[in-house]
Design a protein around this motif. Structure first.
Motif: not given
Length: 418
Positions: A18-30, A118-121
């Motif tokens: 859950r904590a990782a998902a909050r970071v992953l949703r805004t990570l740049p594609t690169d 947007v990501p599912l989470g």
């Protein structure tokens, strides 16, 4: 953070995801692409570790009397490891769906409206036997900005542990947050906890046999994207070309029998003159045929079929055969016994093709092509988590766009509603 006192087996992993998902949703594609490339390289570099763990799993499964079709799903070799690594590299080359504008407009009042992917989470995946799903699911989730909670089978737990160790180490070095990929215990209780992790898990995707999928659908308190078994049919119309029909049926049945898009039932129009030749080709290829009376009359190797045969996803060198009076009868058979996965017609008649494609209810309909093409990679989507046979949110191969939801972004300039 949600209370996880009732989730002793998966609670900590779900919280990390859950904590990782909050970071992953805004990570740049690169950043995501660099991680996927690093994971692919690590799989190749550390293939010996993975293969050693897999050999132990296969040996144990064989000793337990596991059927050959399941052993084939479980087994890895250098070529298959290279293949799953290549699947990650293919994801790098695919467009990132996160941030895509599905639709947009300017409303009469001047508000700008955009529907954005947007990501599912946190995505939980429950799957059986195939360790390649571990890599495919992790890669698809990461590219689409989701954290992955992976619950594989007990028979592949050693292999999955080795795979996840390789993937998480490479992902961390590439800058992904801890918890992006989590492997859950391979026991029955962990499935129950995952299905009840409402507030921590956003969606669960089952990939496996009918009993697993039915349990998930029946017990889940979190949303489910249902994948289904593949009781796939090939219908041979009276207008079909003999050579084309034979090539397609043999490929659909024998190319790889242990997968969900292999054909399990052959339906043949009563006016097809080359049925004996077609059945002989299947028998020569090693297929055991289970047929109705007219199929038995066409070839002496056909054994009597029962209702169980029409309903069975064999995943073996077996095939059910029925001779039907016409195309509507074929559609009736598929409606009753099909699983909604993939259905194929072999025909030269445009009228028959149009009637079949309009009348059959399936995630994929194939015209003069093998059912084996129902696959995310073959469709150009890259790897897939499974084939969705439901009708909500996503249907067919579950690729990157299907692992996203949408948000409406409404932009005004001080607008207030009257």
């Amino acid at each position: 953070m949600s209370d996880v006192s009732g989730l002793p087996l998966i609670g900590a992993a779900a919280q990390r995801a859950r904590a990782a998902a909050r970071v992953l949703r805004t990570l740049p594609t690169d950043t995501k692409d660099a991680a996927l490339a690093a994971m692919a390289d690590a799989l190749v570099e550390r293939a010996d570790e993975v293969l050693a763990a897999n050999a132990a799993d296969v040996e144990a499964a064989a000793a337990d009397g596991t059927p050959a079709a399941i052993l084939d799903r479980l087994r890895l070799d250098p070529g298959r490891v290279a293949g799953v690594a290549d699947a990650l590299r293919q994801l790098v080359a695919l467009p990132d769906p996160v941030g895509d504008v599905v639709r947009g407009s300017t409303l009469p009042n001047g508000l700008q409206l955009r529907q954005v992917r947007v990501p599912l989470g946190v995505v939980g995946i429950i799957y059986e036997a195939r360790p390649n799903v571990t890599v495919d699911a992790a890669g698809l989730c990461l590219k689409s900005g989701n954290a992955a909670l992976l619950r594989g089978s007990a028979s592949a737990f050693g292999t999955n542990t080795a795979l996840v160790a390789v993937l998480t180490e490479a992902a961390a070095k590439a800058g992904l947050p801890a918890g992006s990929i989590e492997l859950l215990p391979a026991d029955r209780a962990s499935v129950g906890e995952l299905l009840n992790a409402r507030g921590l898990v956003d969606v669960v995707i089952p990939r496996g046999g009918a009993s697993l999928i039915q349990r998930v659908v029946r017990e889940a308190r979190v949303p489910v994207i249902e994948t289904g078994e593949g009781n796939c049919h090939v219908y041979i119309d009276a207008s079909a070309d003999p050579e084309t029909a034979e090539a397609i049926v043999l490929n659909a049945k024998t190319h790889r029998v242990s997968v969900c898009n292999s054909a399990e039932t052959l339906l043949v129009h009563r006016d097809v003159p080359f049925l004996p030749r077609l059945l002989s080709a299947l028998v020569d290829a090693g297929v055991t045929l289970h047929g109705d009376e007219r199929a038995q009359a066409a070839h002496d190797a056909v054994v009597p079929a029962t209702d169980e045969d029409w309903a069975t996803e064999y995943l073996s060198m077996d095939m059910a055969v029925r001779v039907v009076d016409d195309l509507p009868a074929a559609l009736d058979h598929i409606q009753r016994w099909g699983s909604g996965h993939s259905e194929a017609i072999v025909a030269d008649s445009a009228r028959a093709i149009a009637a079949f494609t309009a009348g059959v209810d399936a995630a994929a309909v194939l015209v003069n092509a093998s059912t084996r093409f129902t696959d995310g990679g073959e469709f150009g989507f890259g790897a897939e988590i499974g084939i969705s046979t439901q009708k909500l949110h996503a249907r067919g191969p579950l690729g990157l766009p299907e692992l996203t939801s949408t948000t409406y972004v409404v932009t005004g300039s001080g607008h207030t509603r009257r």
